[in-house]
Design a protein around this motif. Structure first.
Motif, PDB file in Angstrom:
ATOM      1  N   ILE A  77       0.863  -1.416   0.011  1.00  0.00           N
ATOM      2  CA  ILE A  77      -0.124  -0.109   0.078  1.00  0.00           C
ATOM      3  C   ILE A  77       0.878   1.349   0.052  1.00  0.00           C
ATOM      4  N   ASP A  78       0.767   1.997  -1.216  1.00  0.00           N
ATOM      5  CA  ASP A  78       1.499   3.319  -1.364  1.00  0.00           C
ATOM      6  C   ASP A  78       0.651   4.331  -0.611  1.00  0.00           C
ATOM      7  N   TYR A  79       0.933   5.165   0.219  1.00  0.00           N
ATOM      8  CA  TYR A  79      -0.116   6.137   0.774  1.00  0.00           C
ATOM      9  C   TYR A  79       0.747   7.324   1.385  1.00  0.00           C
ATOM     10  N   SER A  80      -0.017   8.494   1.661  1.00  0.00           N
ATOM     11  CA  SER A  80       0.601   9.559   2.008  1.00  0.00           C
ATOM     12  C   SER A  80       1.557  10.282   1.115  1.00  0.00           C
ATOM     13  N   SER A  81       2.686   9.623   0.883  1.00  0.00           N
ATOM     14  CA  SER A  81       3.737  10.099  -0.096  1.00  0.00           C
ATOM     15  C   SER A  81       3.738  11.435  -0.682  1.00  0.00           C
ATOM     16  N   PRO A  82       3.930  12.466   0.366  1.00  0.00           N
ATOM     17  CA  PRO A  82       3.715  13.713  -0.074  1.00  0.00           C
ATOM     18  C   PRO A  82       5.079  14.111  -0.727  1.00  0.00           C
ATOM     19  N   ASN A  83       4.990  15.464  -1.165  1.00  0.00           N
ATOM     20  CA  ASN A  83       6.325  16.005  -2.047  1.00  0.00           C
ATOM     21  C   ASN A  83       7.279  16.542  -0.792  1.00  0.00           C
ATOM     22  N   ILE A  84       8.207  16.226  -0.975  1.00  0.00           N
ATOM     23  CA  ILE A  84       9.298  16.888   0.051  1.00  0.00           C
ATOM     24  C   ILE A  84       9.602  18.485  -0.369  1.00  0.00           C
ATOM     25  N   ASN A 109       5.894   4.549   1.740  1.00  0.00           N
ATOM     26  CA  ASN A 109       5.699   6.338   1.782  1.00  0.00           C
ATOM     27  C   ASN A 109       6.629   6.457   0.336  1.00  0.00           C
ATOM     28  N   HIS A 110       6.000   6.524  -0.594  1.00  0.00           N
ATOM     29  CA  HIS A 110       6.682   6.910  -1.880  1.00  0.00           C
ATOM     30  C   HIS A 110       6.880   8.336  -1.904  1.00  0.00           C
ATOM     31  N   LEU A 111       7.875   9.182  -1.387  1.00  0.00           N
ATOM     32  CA  LEU A 111       8.037  10.476  -0.986  1.00  0.00           C
ATOM     33  C   LEU A 111       8.483  11.155  -2.350  1.00  0.00           C
ATOM     34  N   LEU A 134      11.103  11.254 -15.582  1.00  0.00           N
ATOM     35  CA  LEU A 134       9.910  11.885 -14.921  1.00  0.00           C
ATOM     36  C   LEU A 134       9.391  11.063 -14.118  1.00  0.00           C
ATOM     37  N   TYR A 135       8.172  11.509 -13.330  1.00  0.00           N
ATOM     38  CA  TYR A 135       7.160  11.226 -12.477  1.00  0.00           C
ATOM     39  C   TYR A 135       6.915   9.548 -12.926  1.00  0.00           C
ATOM     40  N   ALA A 136       6.661   9.176 -14.088  1.00  0.00           N
ATOM     41  CA  ALA A 136       6.045   8.077 -14.518  1.00  0.00           C
ATOM     42  C   ALA A 136       7.342   7.181 -14.643  1.00  0.00           C
ATOM     43  N   ARG A 167       9.724   6.959 -12.864  1.00  0.00           N
ATOM     44  CA  ARG A 167      10.054   6.614 -11.452  1.00  0.00           C
ATOM     45  C   ARG A 167       9.011   5.560 -11.009  1.00  0.00           C
ATOM     46  N   ASP A 168       7.790   5.854 -11.525  1.00  0.00           N
ATOM     47  CA  ASP A 168       6.808   4.899 -10.876  1.00  0.00           C
ATOM     48  C   ASP A 168       6.899   3.626 -11.369  1.00  0.00           C
ATOM     49  N   LEU A 169       7.390   3.516 -12.679  1.00  0.00           N
ATOM     50  CA  LEU A 169       7.527   2.395 -13.324  1.00  0.00           C
ATOM     51  C   LEU A 169       8.617   1.714 -12.567  1.00  0.00           C
ATOM     52  N   VAL A 200      -2.745   4.764  -3.074  1.00  0.00           N
ATOM     53  CA  VAL A 200      -4.016   5.640  -2.367  1.00  0.00           C
ATOM     54  C   VAL A 200      -3.561   7.129  -2.902  1.00  0.00           C
ATOM     55  N   VAL A 201      -3.968   7.595  -3.901  1.00  0.00           N
ATOM     56  CA  VAL A 201      -3.603   8.848  -4.304  1.00  0.00           C
ATOM     57  C   VAL A 201      -4.738   9.659  -4.892  1.00  0.00           C
ATOM     58  N   ASP A 202      -5.017  10.797  -4.760  1.00  0.00           N
ATOM     59  CA  ASP A 202      -6.236  11.403  -5.333  1.00  0.00           C
ATOM     60  C   ASP A 202      -6.611  11.225  -6.783  1.00  0.00           C
ATOM     61  N   GLY A 242      -7.159  13.260  -9.166  1.00  0.00           N
ATOM     62  CA  GLY A 242      -6.551  13.991 -10.087  1.00  0.00           C
ATOM     63  C   GLY A 242      -5.363  13.359 -10.994  1.00  0.00           C
ATOM     64  N   GLN A 243      -4.947  12.075 -10.152  1.00  0.00           N
ATOM     65  CA  GLN A 243      -3.924  11.506 -11.065  1.00  0.00           C
ATOM     66  C   GLN A 243      -4.102  10.127 -11.476  1.00  0.00           C
ATOM     67  N   ALA A 244      -5.543  10.057 -11.700  1.00  0.00           N
ATOM     68  CA  ALA A 244      -5.945   8.936 -12.416  1.00  0.00           C
ATOM     69  C   ALA A 244      -5.487   8.685 -13.806  1.00  0.00           C
ATOM     70  N   HIS A 268      -2.384   9.494 -14.978  1.00  0.00           N
ATOM     71  CA  HIS A 268      -0.934   8.879 -14.896  1.00  0.00           C
ATOM     72  C   HIS A 268      -1.014   7.465 -14.375  1.00  0.00           C
ATOM     73  N   PHE A 269      -1.850   7.241 -13.414  1.00  0.00           N
ATOM     74  CA  PHE A 269      -1.807   5.332 -13.003  1.00  0.00           C
ATOM     75  C   PHE A 269      -2.288   4.757 -14.180  1.00  0.00           C
ATOM     76  N   LYS A 270      -3.359   5.049 -15.020  1.00  0.00           N
ATOM     77  CA  LYS A 270      -3.726   4.341 -16.147  1.00  0.00           C
ATOM     78  C   LYS A 270      -2.385   4.303 -16.914  1.00  0.00           C
TER      79      LYS A 270
HETATM   80  N1  ARG Z   1       4.198  12.882  -4.265  1.00  0.00           N
HETATM   81  C1  ARG Z   1       2.849  12.641  -4.979  1.00  0.00           C
HETATM   82  C2  ARG Z   1       2.111  14.073  -5.036  1.00  0.00           C
HETATM   83  O1  ARG Z   1       2.197  14.319  -3.756  1.00  0.00           O
HETATM   84  C3  ARG Z   1       2.367  11.247  -4.757  1.00  0.00           C
HETATM   85  C4  ARG Z   1       2.844   9.838  -4.934  1.00  0.00           C
HETATM   86  C5  ARG Z   1       1.889   8.879  -5.060  1.00  0.00           C
HETATM   87  N2  ARG Z   1       2.529   7.613  -5.322  1.00  0.00           N
HETATM   88  C6  ARG Z   1       3.120   7.181  -6.360  1.00  0.00           C
HETATM   89  N3  ARG Z   1       3.734   5.973  -6.225  1.00  0.00           N
HETATM   90  N4  ARG Z   1       3.012   8.007  -7.502  1.00  0.00           N
HETATM   91  O2  ARG Z   1       1.254  14.152  -5.869  1.00  0.00           O
END
Ligand code: ARG
Length: 571
Positions: A116-123, A156-158, A308-310, A312-314, A332-334, A336-338, A340-342
């Motif tokens: 479970i990937d959650y919280s994961s805020p931007n530093i 936590n995927h910071l 890019l973000y993608a 790193r997610d791969l 578990v991500v808002d 708005g990123q639907a 991106h994950f697709k």
């Molecule tokens: N850091 C991203 C943000 O704040 C969320 C990361 C979610 N997790 C992931 N594996 N992309 O928008």
């Protein structure tokens, strides 16, 4: 251990129409308790048996005797309804809680792993109020998966890599801030927040700052030592504050593997994409085309070589599969990123990874604030509106402390208790509705001790604890007599307790914490009603009733904990 559901499933198998597993997954609870405690719908049999569901249910009810532990079965409108025998119900539930305690209703280990990937805020930024959603939904999902028998890896995927660091570096150097070790290690996230703000301001007048930031990030990515030192200091400053808040919220992770962690794993991913002929150059960038899936291209590499973000997610998904061999990986991500994950999951699929279907985006809605005109809108920093998570927690705790000071000023460690109730109130408000719904945040409603709120549930738990304390009895010695607990409000409460496992399972498999939050309200209401209708201490049935109080307390404590709310014993 005796289980009503198993009894029904075994009978269902004897009929020759269902397997045990099929029956278990079909079993439902009739909304009207006068229709029984469980119900087996017969609709799916209609085609095979060429009979109306109503007739099938009637024939089954006539032919098969009620299984052991049940009073009777009846057919109604295509449902085969089962009525539990009261004594068996009371003994099963109370006996079960006596044996399992807080873990009553938890499932056997399934030998399956869920990441479970959650919280994961931007530093580099403080936690904003909206970060609460991913953090608390993910925290709850992690807990209920564990309770439901899964092995769980909490990640936590910071967001600790990317152009935003270029921005911070550019303003930091532009403002000539000191870069000695001591200053860097003393940096706070507050200062970083200010740097961000000034970047946005200055870049409006000097748009070339944006390209400077991109260059700075490219330099950082190529390994520039000085830039790396700055980056590490920014990350450290944010983490310190982050961990402090997680501690207050009772949130934990097994892995802090942020985006930067995948830096050295990215060349292999790019190479693999090349080898599999998936990478094409378009508008000076390397992308994977996803036209056939009706998706825009997934960007892998920019012209300056930065990733890019993608990308790193791969790399992260491949790493997680290798490291944890997951059965499911939840993000578990808002909402708005639907897209991106697709895209990321689609690229994994094109790479030939059949397990890409086990990656699941768990989206959720926004947090809305009430404007002065009484309208609900997306919360932007506005005067008087707390927009940082720590401000919201502090304000909520202060408001609860006011109530305690008024009602119970002598309470020991009242600040600590106020923080737990205040934080719990915010969390409950967040979890009580389906996750895709926007959360309306209204101070008075969320902090009220009445209605569908955290404080209301906490209060029920406190009342139960207080009765147990006042009795002066050890719950281990208590024996109950089922005939003393067969009155309406006792029996309703016991039936509510019996649903715990089923609710955990439903919340888990639907990825919907609200199911458990609503269940905690149900339990709290049934508990309040029971206490209202039955004198416990000093009654002839004291021991039996006290034991029911204990069982309810255990269930509420456990459910609060699963929700991510600290159960308190006094208020
Ligand atoms: N850091 C991203 C943000 O704040 C969320 C990361 C979610 N997790 C992931 N594996 N992309 O928008």
């Amino acid at each position: 251990m005796f289980s009503f559901e198993t009894q029904i499933a075994e009978l269902a198998e004897q009929t020759g129409h269902w397997t045990k597993t099929e029956a278990l997954s079909l079993l439902t609870t009739p909304p009207d308790p006068s229709c029984g405690d469980w119900s087996l719908p017969c609709f799916t049999l209609a085609k095979k048996l060429r009979k109306a569901p109503k007739t099938i249910a009637e024939e089954l009810a006539a032919k098969f005797a009620a299984p052991q532990g049940f009073e009777k079965t009846e057919a109604l409108n295509g449902y085969w309804n089962f009525y539990a025998d009261k004594k068996t119900m009371i003994e099963t539930v109370l006996g079960g809680i006596k044996e399992k305690g807080l873990k009553f209703g938890f499932a056997q280990p399934k030998n399956k792993t869920v990441v479970i990937d959650y919280s994961s805020p931007n530093i580099g930024k403080e936690l904003a109020f909206h970060h609460l959603r991913s953090t608390m939904l993910g925290n709850c999902l992690a807990k209920i998966h564990k309770a439901n028998g899964y092995r769980v890896e909490r990640v936590n995927h910071l967001g600790d890599w990317g152009t935003q660091f270029g921005k911070l570096i550019v303003v930091y150097l532009r403002e000539n801030l000191p870069t000695d070790e001591q200053t860097l290690s003393g940096l706070t996230v507050k200062e970083l927040n200010k740097l961000y703000a000034s970047f946005s301001k200055i870049s409006k007048e000097e748009p070339e700052l944006e390209s400077q930031a991109r260059d700075a990030f490219a330099k950082l990515e190529k390994g520039d030592e000085f830039y790396r030192r700055l980056w590490a200091a920014f990350k450290e400053a944010t983490l310190k504050e982050l961990v402090r808040i997680y501690k207050i919220m009772g949130v934990d992770f097994d892995h802090y593997t942020g985006e930067s962690f995948f830096e050295d794993k990215i060349p292999a991913v790019v190479e693999e994409l090349e080898k599999k002929n998936l990478l094409v150059n378009s508008q000076e960038r390397d992308v994977v085309l996803l036209e056939e899936l009706d998706l825009p291209p997934c960007l892998i590499k920019k012209s300056d070589g930065s990733t890019l973000y993608a990308t790193r997610d791969l790399a992260a998904a491949l790493y997680r599969k290798k490291e944890f061999d997951f059965d499911k990986c939840l993000y578990v991500v808002d909402n708005g990123q639907a897209l991106h994950f697709k895209q990321v999951f689609a690229v994994l699929g094109k790479m030939g990874y059949e397990w890409s279907k086990d990656c699941e985006h768990i989206p959720f809605g926004l947090i809305l604030h009430k404007t002065e005109e009484g309208k609900w809108e997306k919360g932007k920093t506005r005067a008087g509106t707390a927009s940082l998570l720590r401000d919201v927690i502090e304000a909520a705790s202060a408001k609860i402390l006011d109530v305690i000071n008024e009602k119970n000023p002598e309470l020991e460690s009242k600040e600590e208790i106020a923080t737990k109730i205040g934080t719990g109130a915010i969390v409950f408000n967040d979890l009580k509705n389906r996750r895709l719904m926007d959360v309306k945040f209204d101070w008075d409603a969320a902090l009220s001790f009445e209605g569908a709120t955290g404080p209301y549930v906490q209060n029920a738990h406190v009342r139960l604890c207080s009765i147990l304390r006042k009795s002066g009895k050890s719950t281990f010695e208590l024996a109950f007599k089922s005939e003393e607990l067969s009155g309406q409000s006792s029996y309703d409460l016991i039936k509510a307790l019996s649903r715990k496992g089923e609710k955990i399972n439903a919340a888990c498999e639907n990825r919907e914490p609200y199911i458990l939050a609503q269940y905690s309200l149900e339990l709290a209401e049934a508990a309040h009603r029971f206490i209202h209708n039955n004198r416990v201490l000093g009654s002839p049935e004291e021991d039996s009733r006290l034991f029911l109080v204990y069982c309810t307390q255990q269930a509420l404590e456990s459910v609060l904990d699963l929700l991510g709310i600290a159960p308190i014993r006094e208020m």
